[in-house]
Each structure stands twice: as C-alpha cells, then as structure tokens.
Design an enzyme around this catalytic site. Structure first.
Site, PDB file in Angstrom:
ATOM      1  CD  GLU A  16      -2.470  -1.205   2.795  1.00  0.00           C
ATOM      2  OE1 GLU A  16      -3.510  -1.854   2.930  1.00  0.00           O
ATOM      3  OE2 GLU A  16      -1.861  -0.689   3.776  1.00  0.00           O
ATOM      4  CG  ASP A 210     -12.110  -6.855   1.152  1.00  0.00           C
ATOM      5  OD1 ASP A 210     -10.982  -6.377   1.288  1.00  0.00           O
ATOM      6  OD2 ASP A 210     -12.955  -6.893   2.070  1.00  0.00           O
TER       7      ASP A 210
HETATM    8  N1  SAH Z   1      -4.214 -11.461   3.170  1.00  0.00           N
HETATM    9  C1  SAH Z   1      -3.480 -10.296   2.786  1.00  0.00           C
HETATM   10  C2  SAH Z   1      -2.973  -9.671   4.036  1.00  0.00           C
HETATM   11  C3  SAH Z   1      -3.559  -8.434   4.507  1.00  0.00           C
HETATM   12  S1  SAH Z   1      -5.269  -8.188   4.428  1.00  0.00           S
HETATM   13  C4  SAH Z   1      -2.404 -10.705   1.807  1.00  0.00           C
HETATM   14  O1  SAH Z   1      -2.481 -11.819   1.361  1.00  0.00           O
HETATM   15  O2  SAH Z   1      -1.527  -9.905   1.465  1.00  0.00           O
HETATM   16  C5  SAH Z   1      -5.539  -7.085   5.677  1.00  0.00           C
HETATM   17  C6  SAH Z   1      -5.058  -5.683   5.479  1.00  0.00           C
HETATM   18  O3  SAH Z   1      -5.896  -4.985   4.586  1.00  0.00           O
HETATM   19  C7  SAH Z   1      -5.111  -4.928   6.792  1.00  0.00           C
HETATM   20  O4  SAH Z   1      -4.061  -4.002   6.888  1.00  0.00           O
HETATM   21  C8  SAH Z   1      -6.492  -4.266   6.768  1.00  0.00           C
HETATM   22  O5  SAH Z   1      -6.480  -2.959   7.340  1.00  0.00           O
HETATM   23  C9  SAH Z   1      -6.873  -4.219   5.302  1.00  0.00           C
HETATM   24  N2  SAH Z   1      -8.159  -4.832   4.919  1.00  0.00           N
HETATM   25  C10 SAH Z   1      -8.603  -4.875   3.630  1.00  0.00           C
HETATM   26  N3  SAH Z   1      -9.811  -5.465   3.574  1.00  0.00           N
HETATM   27  C11 SAH Z   1     -10.159  -5.831   4.843  1.00  0.00           C
HETATM   28  C12 SAH Z   1     -11.305  -6.486   5.412  1.00  0.00           C
HETATM   29  N4  SAH Z   1     -12.336  -6.887   4.672  1.00  0.00           N
HETATM   30  N5  SAH Z   1     -11.303  -6.706   6.743  1.00  0.00           N
HETATM   31  C13 SAH Z   1     -10.259  -6.310   7.514  1.00  0.00           C
HETATM   32  N6  SAH Z   1      -9.169  -5.692   7.015  1.00  0.00           N
HETATM   33  C14 SAH Z   1      -9.092  -5.428   5.696  1.00  0.00           C
END
Ligand code: SAH
Length: 252
Positions: A16, A210
């Site tokens: 980001e 998302d």
């Molecule tokens: N799974 C991701 C890892 C991060 S996702 C990967 O594979 O790279 C979570 C990050 O995105 C956090 O920093 C959060 O603030 C943000 N985020 C985005 N969508 C989110 C959601 N639906 N719920 C919680 N955090 C979310």
C-alpha cells in the site's frame, strides 16, 4: 521550525505504501532510540507545501510478513509522533491512517472506491461485558472533519470499524450493523486512540479492496484488487495533501 503544515501518514502494508512513498520522493528517517528494535519504517517528505512523515508498521522478523493490525499500528503511530516531537519540535496538524479496507454492497460501495472517515472510528471485536470496559472496547473515537474535501476528491464518507481479523465473525457482523460502519479494516481505531491521547486529530483515507457481503472470499478479492486500490489510495492521498496544504497552510 517550518511554517508548513505537518501531516503524519500511518500505513500498514508495504504494497500500500510503496507507490505513495515513491511519488512523495520520501527520504528514510531514523526512528528514536527507544524504538530501534521495532520493525517500523519512517520516511519524511516535503510535498505541495506540506511536511510529511510517513510511517509503516514494517515487516515482522519472525514470520516475514507486514505487521498488519492494531498493535503494530499503535506502536508505529507512537514512534512517528515521538519523531515529530523530538526531531521536528512539533506535533502534526493531522494524522491520517491510510490503507485498504473492506466495504459493503449494501452500503453502495464498489471495489476501488475511496472513503474518508466520518464521523468516527469504532472497534467491532473488542467485546468486554464489564461496566465501563464495554465503552472502552467499542472505541468510538472522533474522526477529523475532512468532509469539505470529499466531493472534490470523489470520496465517500463512512464510519470506519477496526478489528484484528480479516474475516467477519457473526458477532462482528452484528456489532458492525449496529454501529452503522461502512469501512472495515484492521488499524484505524488504534491510530485514532494514540492520536486522542496526544490531542492530535486523526482522519482516514481507505480504499476498498473487497466487499464483505460478496459471495467471493475476502482474501481472494483482496489479492485481486490490492494493486488497483493502492493506486487509488496514492492518487487520493496526494490530492488530499495538496488541498490540506492550501487549507491548513492558510491558517498557520
Ligand atoms: N491477506 C493479505 C494480508 C492483509 S489483508 C495478503 O495476502 O496480502 C488485511 C489488510 O488490509 C489490513 O491491513 C487491513 O487494514 C486491510 N483490509 C482490507 N480489507 C479488509 C477487510 N475486509 N477486513 C479487515 N481488514 C481489511
């Protein structure tokens, strides 16, 4: 001491932050001594008449991934505030928690939409059924009033809800419905809490990666849309900084 407004930007993930750090031409800065064992990454820039300190939570040395979530966000915010106090001799005019987030079809959100937090930050997964602690768990911290910028930036406004999980448990869902939040992420309320302790206003810029109420798994949507959202984040944050430079700069 600089006459320019000072804005502190707090971000969780390197993917980001990298586009924004590059377009700001930010230079690395050394965290204070007490924080030398923490993975936080500090940088400073001067852009559009604004002094900027950019802090990211950094990489966890044990697992090798970005330190997402509230604990690392609170620490990164404290490190950066300490840097502005000791290094620059002042507090920021504004702290911005900038990153990706989940949104909802039911609230009319689409992938790539950018929200500014309004009017508060809440937590959805700190359930503490004890007198007083219930309110502490909910957070309910005020967001800086950035409403005047939303139209010009093409941003939506919404309450931001924070928790330390990517998924949404049934308990989370019930609490989020009750709070009316439209933006779900993992850091903002922690940044807002540190800001409140230091009496510094905290706003948020959050790009939707998302849709929580989509049939597609959140992790799958997140990975597919991270680059688009990071681009929207970078463009919106740069435009907001330019507007803040004019607005706060005129008041300094
Ligand atoms: N799974 C991701 C890892 C991060 S996702 C990967 O594979 O790279 C979570 C990050 O995105 C956090 O920093 C959060 O603030 C943000 N985020 C985005 N969508 C989110 C959601 N639906 N719920 C919680 N955090 C979310």
């Amino acid at each position: 001491m600089s006459e320019q407004p000072l804005v502190l930007i707090v971000m969780a993930m390197e993917a980001e932050a990298a586009p924004l750090r590059a377009s700001l031409g930010a230079a690395p800065a050394v965290p204070p001594d007490w924080a030398s064992s923490l993975p936080v990454r500090l940088a400073v820039a001067d852009h559009a008449g604004v002094d900027i300190v950019l802090v990211t939570n950094g990489t966890d040395p044990r697992t090798g991934v970005d330190c997402i979530g509230s604990t690392a966000a609170a620490l990164a915010t404290q490190v950066a505030l300490d840097h502005t106090r000791t290094g620059l001799g002042r507090r920021p005019d504004l702290v911005l928690t900038v990153g990706t987030a989940g949104g909802w079809n039911r609230a009319g959100a689409s992938i790539g939409d950018v929200y500014l937090a309004w009017d508060r930050f809440v937590c959805h997964d700190r359930r503490i059924d004890l007198p007083g602690f219930n309110a502490f768990g909910r957070a309910d911290l005020p967001a800086a009033d950035l409403r005047a910028h939303a139209d010009a930036l093409g941003c939506r406004l919404g309450v931001v809800t924070t928790g330390d999980s990517l998924d949404e448990s049934p308990e989370d869902a019930a609490r989020i419905l009750a709070s009316g939040a439209e933006v779900k992420e993992m850091e903002a309320a922690a940044v807002a809490w540190i800001g409140s302790l230091h009496d510094v206003p905290v706003g948020a810029v959050k790009a939707i990666t998302d849709l929580v109420d989509s049939p597609v798994a959140t992790a799958e949507q997140f990975s597919a849309n991270l680059a688009t959202a990071a681009d929207a984040l970078q463009r919106t944050t740069l435009a907001l900084l330019a507007r803040l430079g004019e607005e706060i700069g005129a008041d300094v």
